[in-house]
Design an enzyme around this catalytic site. Sequence first.
Site, PDB file in Angstrom:
ATOM      1  N   TRP A 187       0.867  -1.181   0.000  1.00 57.28           N
ATOM      2  CA  TRP A 187       0.000   0.000   0.000  1.00 57.28           C
ATOM      3  C   TRP A 187       0.908   1.236   0.000  1.00 57.28           C
ATOM      4  O   TRP A 187       1.792   1.373   0.841  1.00 57.28           O
ATOM      5  CB  TRP A 187      -0.911   0.042   1.223  1.00 57.28           C
ATOM      6  N   GLU A 228      -2.863  -2.805  -2.674  1.00 56.37           N
ATOM      7  CA  GLU A 228      -4.031  -2.176  -2.027  1.00 56.37           C
ATOM      8  C   GLU A 228      -4.259  -0.760  -2.552  1.00 56.37           C
ATOM      9  O   GLU A 228      -3.389   0.099  -2.468  1.00 56.37           O
ATOM     10  CB  GLU A 228      -3.784  -2.130  -0.504  1.00 56.37           C
ATOM     11  N   LYS A 230      -6.488   2.970  -2.857  1.00 55.83           N
ATOM     12  CA  LYS A 230      -7.161   3.905  -1.950  1.00 55.83           C
ATOM     13  C   LYS A 230      -7.696   5.088  -2.735  1.00 55.83           C
ATOM     14  O   LYS A 230      -7.122   5.490  -3.752  1.00 55.83           O
ATOM     15  CB  LYS A 230      -6.177   4.367  -0.874  1.00 55.83           C
ATOM     16  N   ASP A 261      -9.663  -2.723   0.726  1.00 59.96           N
ATOM     17  CA  ASP A 261      -9.852  -2.248   2.095  1.00 59.96           C
ATOM     18  C   ASP A 261     -11.250  -1.626   2.153  1.00 59.96           C
ATOM     19  O   ASP A 261     -11.579  -0.756   1.331  1.00 59.96           O
ATOM     20  CB  ASP A 261      -8.761  -1.224   2.437  1.00 59.96           C
ATOM     21  N   HIS A 264     -11.639   2.269   1.792  1.00 58.03           N
ATOM     22  CA  HIS A 264     -10.899   3.016   0.771  1.00 58.03           C
ATOM     23  C   HIS A 264     -11.702   3.436  -0.445  1.00 58.03           C
ATOM     24  O   HIS A 264     -11.171   3.616  -1.537  1.00 58.03           O
ATOM     25  CB  HIS A 264      -9.681   2.201   0.323  1.00 58.03           C
ATOM     26  N   HIS A 288      -8.927  -6.068   3.565  1.00 52.56           N
ATOM     27  CA  HIS A 288      -8.691  -5.400   4.832  1.00 52.56           C
ATOM     28  C   HIS A 288     -10.073  -5.076   5.372  1.00 52.56           C
ATOM     29  O   HIS A 288     -10.722  -4.141   4.893  1.00 52.56           O
ATOM     30  CB  HIS A 288      -7.882  -4.116   4.653  1.00 52.56           C
ATOM     31  N   ASP A 296     -12.214   7.297   5.655  1.00 52.79           N
ATOM     32  CA  ASP A 296     -11.392   6.124   5.969  1.00 52.79           C
ATOM     33  C   ASP A 296     -10.889   6.212   7.410  1.00 52.79           C
ATOM     34  O   ASP A 296      -9.713   6.413   7.658  1.00 52.79           O
ATOM     35  CB  ASP A 296     -10.210   6.075   4.992  1.00 52.79           C
ATOM     36  N   ASP A 298     -10.933   3.980   9.928  1.00 49.72           N
ATOM     37  CA  ASP A 298     -10.356   2.780  10.559  1.00 49.72           C
ATOM     38  C   ASP A 298     -10.889   2.525  11.961  1.00 49.72           C
ATOM     39  O   ASP A 298     -10.126   2.235  12.878  1.00 49.72           O
ATOM     40  CB  ASP A 298      -8.827   2.862  10.564  1.00 49.72           C
ATOM     41  N   ASP A 328      -7.948  -4.352   9.459  1.00 48.95           N
ATOM     42  CA  ASP A 328      -7.196  -3.096   9.424  1.00 48.95           C
ATOM     43  C   ASP A 328      -7.985  -2.001  10.117  1.00 48.95           C
ATOM     44  O   ASP A 328      -8.873  -1.394   9.520  1.00 48.95           O
ATOM     45  CB  ASP A 328      -6.890  -2.709   7.965  1.00 48.95           C
TER      46      ASP A 328
HETATM   47  C1  RNT Z   1      -4.056   2.786   4.940  1.00 44.81           C
HETATM   48  C2  RNT Z   1      -4.154   1.366   4.492  1.00 44.81           C
HETATM   49  C3  RNT Z   1      -3.082   0.434   5.008  1.00 44.81           C
HETATM   50  C4  RNT Z   1      -2.659   0.752   6.420  1.00 44.81           C
HETATM   51  C5  RNT Z   1      -1.650  -0.210   6.980  1.00 44.81           C
HETATM   52  C6  RNT Z   1      -1.080   0.253   8.268  1.00 44.81           C
HETATM   53  O1  RNT Z   1      -5.136   3.539   4.554  1.00 44.81           O
HETATM   54  O2  RNT Z   1      -5.404   0.863   4.816  1.00 44.81           O
HETATM   55  O3  RNT Z   1      -3.479  -0.868   4.855  1.00 44.81           O
HETATM   56  O4  RNT Z   1      -3.746   0.828   7.287  1.00 44.81           O
HETATM   57  O5  RNT Z   1      -0.682  -0.450   6.047  1.00 44.81           O
HETATM   58 ZN    ZN Z   2      -5.744  -1.234   4.628  1.00 47.07          ZN
END
Ligand code: RNT
Ligand code: ZN
Length: 420
Positions: A187, A228, A230, A261, A264, A288, A296, A298, A328
Amino acid sequence: MNNQEKIETAYQVAKERYAAIGVDTDAVLEKLQGIKISIHCWQGDDVRGFLNPDGDLTGGIMSTGNYPGAAHSPDQLRQDLEKAYSLIPGKHKLNLHAIYLDTDEQVDLNEIEPKHFEKWVDWAKQEGLGLDFNPTFFSHPMMKDGFTLSSPDKKVRDFWIEHGKRCRKIGAYFGKKLGETCYTNFWVPDGFKDNPIDRLSPRKRLMESLDEIFEEDIDEQYNIDTVESKLFGLGAEAYTVGSHEFYMGYGLTRNKTILLDAGHFHPTEVISNKLSSISIFSSGLMLHVSRPVRWDSDHVVIMDDELQEIAKELVRNDLLDKTAIGLDFFDATINRVAAWVIGTRNTQKALLKALLEPTEKLKEMELDLDYTARLVYLEELKDFPYSDIWNYFCLKNHVPIGLDWLQEVRAYEEEVLFKR
Ligand code: RNT
Ligand code: ZN
């Protein structure tokens, strides 16, 4: 009746209800037992790592909160992880980031080697865990003006290319040592805060840098590379080089596994609706599992509609064998061990709920155009006693049932976390 007998009795009753709609709960539990979740190490210390723990978290992500007890060393992190795994049914994986190296040597990201992760491998072996890996393209002075692999500066790109190459070798070392394939996830947060003039050149540079990193063939039995995408990040609101379209193209033309993810994409866009399409065109998938709140963010994964939808898509389309499921999220406002346990148990529970559906029956209804029965089943199934099946699964795996695990986390706080 003691507690154990109550759980066993409830299971028998629930088992009959599911049997009546053609679902074999014993077979479901066997299947669930085999599903490994890759638990992300970075919830344990708010994504700081051990390379430069006082540095700022750059890379378009941020962790907020100051709940006491964050891990400050690899030993502390492992201790916290052991606590978390002891409260989660089944055997799983640990997802490491390059900045979590465990060594007394002073090494930079373009110098890391398998030996700097040897202690993690020894520990994983002892705990019966597989390992996954991630190069760290952030929180580092060589990230220049928000760019790494797509930087216009060749020196910057070369530093990160070297890092990426080394990470794949570390992934292969994990895979070989542990006898379980390591997924090494790329990523790259590169992007612009404001509207760029040139959206194309950074994307070409990212493509070329990745091609260089992936030049060497590595046996996929040991290491599988994932990419990955975003939509945007903090400080990269207008443009992210590694967008969804970029990695769809890159992954499919280079035979790299696409990682989705859940946080994202545009706020109303969901990854559950993407899995079936990608599965047709690629040999594998990685997730993720996260929870975006307006962006985003998390947040810790809860039992919301999208989590259940993701699980249903994996089960209904028979994608479990070709999908690597990683988590994640990073919330520093609550107990970090609890965060891991909540998110992982919820992901498992969502999978269990999906496995408890009479999938073939539902598919037949749909083909017969009996949308009435389809809707009646889906709605009534929501009230079926899946929690009695889940409790029995926890009992069989010798982990606490229901609210019981909170007391264990509280005791761990008193004995360990609050003394740090
Ligand atoms: C960030 C991504 C990525 C991170 C990790 C820590 O937006 O989701 O996966 O969260 O690499
Ligand atoms: Zn991620």
